[in-house]
Design a protein around this motif. Structure first.
Motif, PDB file in Angstrom:
ATOM      1  N   ASN A  58       0.384  -1.211   0.229  1.00 48.48           N
ATOM      2  CA  ASN A  58      -0.085   0.132   0.166  1.00 48.48           C
ATOM      3  C   ASN A  58       0.565   1.539   0.331  1.00 48.48           C
ATOM      4  O   ASN A  58       0.130   2.503  -0.118  1.00 48.48           O
ATOM      5  N   THR A  59       2.293   1.253   0.384  1.00 52.02           N
ATOM      6  CA  THR A  59       3.057   2.136   0.031  1.00 52.02           C
ATOM      7  C   THR A  59       4.108   2.244   0.059  1.00 52.02           C
ATOM      8  O   THR A  59       4.647   3.612  -0.872  1.00 52.02           O
ATOM      9  N   ASP A  60       4.608   1.252  -0.414  1.00 56.36           N
ATOM     10  CA  ASP A  60       6.041   0.956  -1.607  1.00 56.36           C
ATOM     11  C   ASP A  60       6.320   0.036  -1.929  1.00 56.36           C
ATOM     12  O   ASP A  60       7.277  -0.782  -1.118  1.00 56.36           O
ATOM     13  N   PRO A  61       5.635  -0.012  -3.502  1.00 55.67           N
ATOM     14  CA  PRO A  61       6.029  -1.409  -3.660  1.00 55.67           C
ATOM     15  C   PRO A  61       7.243  -1.759  -3.751  1.00 55.67           C
ATOM     16  O   PRO A  61       7.532  -3.303  -4.026  1.00 55.67           O
ATOM     17  N   ASP A  62       8.711  -1.087  -4.075  1.00 54.44           N
ATOM     18  CA  ASP A  62       9.619  -1.578  -4.373  1.00 54.44           C
ATOM     19  C   ASP A  62       9.776  -1.921  -3.198  1.00 54.44           C
ATOM     20  O   ASP A  62      10.694  -2.765  -2.999  1.00 54.44           O
TER      21      ASP A  62
END
Length: 143
Positions: free
Chosen positions: A25-29
């Motif tokens: 939800n915030t930082d797929p990497d």
């Protein structure tokens, strides 16, 4: 989850799932690089198989570009040893406020990271392929 005591391994695996949802939800990497093992195998039934960080990063970046406000909502978690089964809803506000794609995933956690992810989506005429996955499967003809 009430009423059952979890082993130390199961509790640790639940923490992995919490990070999985948070980072999706915030930082797929960060999700791919920290939550998944480098030799990961993600099999999304009907939408391809992804292996390794580089391939999965490309897929997640394509999805994020196609659906920049997409999110996971974790509905249920079932854990037994190294196996965690999650039921989630994928939300895509850009397709409508009520748009949800239900999914279940069987996650195998090894050494604190997801090694295998077998995801099952409710994809069909009412719910088309998740945005960004059109060219994700390297085994698809023409890919």
């Amino acid at each position: 989850m009430a009423g059952r005591e979890y082993s130390e391994q199961e509790q640790a695996n639940l923490e992995v799932v919490k990070k999985w949802v948070e980072y999706y939800n915030t930082d797929p990497d960060r999700m791919v690089q920290e939550v998944y093992a480098p030799d990961l195998v993600v099999k999304t039934m009907g939408a391809g198989t992804y292996t390794g960080h580089d391939h999965f990063l490309k897929v997640e970046r394509d999805v994020l570009q196609a659906a920049p406000r997409r999110k996971f909502r974790l509905d249920h978690v079932h854990v037994d040893g190294d196996t965690v089964i999650v039921e989630v809803a994928l939300l895509n506000p850009d397709a409508g406020d009520d748009w949800e794609l239900y999914m279940a995933a069987v996650l195998i956690v090894e050494d604190g990271q997801i090694k295998f992810d077998r995801s099952f989506h409710n994809i069909g005429s009412e719910y088309p392929l998740w945005p960004g996955l059109e060219d994700a499967d390297p085994n698809k003809p023409g890919a």
